[in-house]
Write an enzyme that holds these catalytic residues in place. Structure first.
Site, mmCIF file in Angstrom:
data_model
loop_
_atom_site.group_PDB
_atom_site.id
_atom_site.type_symbol
_atom_site.label_atom_id
_atom_site.label_comp_id
_atom_site.label_asym_id
_atom_site.label_seq_id
_atom_site.Cartn_x
_atom_site.Cartn_y
_atom_site.Cartn_z
ATOM 1 N N ASP A 240 2.987 3.438 2.636
ATOM 2 C CA ASP A 240 2.308 2.234 2.159
ATOM 3 C C ASP A 240 2.916 1.904 0.798
ATOM 4 O OD1 ASP A 240 0.623 0.402 0.933
ATOM 5 O OD2 ASP A 240 -1.228 1.328 1.654
ATOM 6 N N ARG B 203 -2.335 -14.296 20.837
ATOM 7 C CA ARG B 203 -2.588 -12.898 20.451
ATOM 8 C C ARG B 203 -1.320 -12.055 20.626
ATOM 9 N NH1 ARG B 203 -4.815 -9.650 23.900
ATOM 10 N NH2 ARG B 203 -6.371 -11.086 24.724
ATOM 11 N N LYS C 275 -2.095 -8.546 -0.999
ATOM 12 C CA LYS C 275 -1.729 -8.325 -2.414
ATOM 13 C C LYS C 275 -0.527 -9.191 -2.795
ATOM 14 C CE LYS C 275 -4.907 -5.179 -1.813
ATOM 15 N NZ LYS C 275 -6.302 -5.535 -1.941
ATOM 16 N N TYR D 85 -5.291 4.975 -1.951
ATOM 17 C CA TYR D 85 -6.295 3.909 -1.831
ATOM 18 C C TYR D 85 -7.507 4.440 -1.060
ATOM 19 C CZ TYR D 85 -8.615 -0.238 -0.067
ATOM 20 O OH TYR D 85 -9.559 -1.158 0.288
#
Ligand code: PLP
Length: 388
Positions: free
Chosen positions: A183, A58, A208, A110
């Site tokens: 972004d 982690r 993406k 978005y």
């Protein structure tokens, strides 16, 4: 200690990508890195870590680090962190604004980001202001009034393809002590480098084009300066809140990245050709694509983006919702699905997803261009538009 596995300094981004960041596995000599499946790492008899730096997955592992180094190099940033989805990356950045603070976000971006920011800010006593960042003067006025801690841009914006002036807004941020996060998912780091334009952070949904094969969820944040408190917070947030990318997904992402430059080149070309074809079509009202001279911020897009304008566009079909849905329904090569940046072209009727009050025109179809032959994509629209 193994010999240096390769020297990648000074290589062009295309070459770095082709070699997945360079280097071979020092133990086996394999040119492809192994999937790092171990969640935990051993200590010796004196309780020292056998490989300092690796304790638990982690926190980090060698495969995350290799992928993060590659993405940081593409972004011309100092450090990157992978997250379990684009939204996990958005959330980590947004949480860097403390209760009582102010976040100024670009409007019309978005929908998932807008939704998260609205809920997160409302629950945590953070003032959220949404404003059109493509109108620089109005955005400047908004910044003077709201004095935000963090400014959030999306360039190009999804699904309106608006282009904000990152350099100018970064100067405004610097003057007012705000941090700037961008972004740049719809652009990819190959055609837009927000950090070089003055942003503090750049974020991508790796789901993406970075991965490009529609087969994993991932996100990544890269910083211009790894010594800031904000970066320390984001790293701690990933480690402690645990939104890490799985090792198999990281391996797939690194594999996808090998072909990023080839895919981006083809997708850009397909998008430009289809945008020109659709703009001239009598059954299309408008094409929203920054590569077209008719786009309101075309000159800014040309100055900010290099080597293309991305693979995302929206078209307004003449008529209304029924006509747009009829065209979407008649397409054969384009698949009717959400998302973007994959090898296959996709079409989406965003109004169906976001609904009344979202501001999405009912006749808008959002297109993500893939790597098919351009002639097939144009022929597909040709026959689909004949249906209305
Ligand atoms: N940012 C943009 C511009 C997006 O289009 C998306 C998803 O569509 C996201 C962020 C969220 O990414 P993810 O779906 O990987 O959580």
């Amino acid at each position: 200690m193994s010999k240096s596995t390769s020297n990648t300094t000074g290589l062009h981004a295309d070459s770095l990508l082709a070699h997945a960041g360079g280097g071979f596995d020092p133990t086996t000599g394999a040119v492809v890195p192994p999937i790092q499946t171990a969640t935990t790492f051993v200590r010796d008899e004196d309780y020292e870590l056998v490989n300092p730096g690796y304790i638990y997955s982690r926190d980090s592992n060698a495969l995350y680090q290799k992928t993060e180094r590659l993405i940081a190099a593409l972004e011309e940033g100092e450090d990157s962190r992978l997250f379990s989805s684009g939204m996990a990356a958005v959330a980590a950045v947004a949480r860097s604004v403390r209760p009582g603070g102010t976040l100024l976000a670009q409007s019309g971006i978005y929908w998932g980001t807008t939704l998260f920011l609205r809920k997160h800010c409302a629950r945590n006593n953070i003032a959220l202001v949404e404003a059109d960042a493509s109108d620089l003067d109005a955005f400047h006025d908004e910044m003077s009034v709201t004095r935000p801690d963090l400014v959030w841009l999306e360039v190009p914006s999804n699904p309106f393809l608006k282009i904000a002036d990152i350099q100018k807004i970064s100067e405004l941020c610097r003057q007012s002590g705000a941090r700037l996060a961008v972004d740049a998912t719809a652009a990819t780091p190959l055609i837009l480098k927000p950090l070089a334009l003055g942003a503090d952070l750049v974020m991508h949904s790796a789901t993406k084009a970075l991965n490009g094969h529609s087969d994993l969820l991932g996100g990544v944040v890269t910083t211009a300066d790894a010594s800031t408190d904000t970066w320390t917070f984001i790293c701690e947030e990933r480690q402690n809140a645990g939104a890490v990318l799985g090792s198999f997904e990281t391996w797939l992402l690194l594999r996808g990245l090998r072909t990023l430059s080839l895919r981006v080149e083809r997708m850009n070309k397909n998008a430009m050709a289809l945008a020109e074809y659709l703009e001239a079509h009598s059954k299309i009202d408008a094409v929203l694509y920054p590569g077209l001279a008719s786009h309101a911020q075309h000159e800014l897009a040309k100055a900010q983006m290099t080597g293309g304008f991305g693979s995302l566009m929206s078209v307004l079909v003449k008529g209304g919702k029924a006509d747009a849905l009829k065209v979407a329904g008649a397409l054969d090569v384009f698949q009717r699905a959400t998302s973007l940046g994959g090898t296959e072209s996709l079409v989406e009727h965003r109004f169906t997803i976001e609904g009344e009050g979202s501001g999405i025109p009912e006749n808008l179809l959002r297109l993500s261009l893939g790597i098919e032959h351009c002639g097939d994509l144009i022929a597909d629209f040709d026959q689909a538009l004949a249906a209305i």
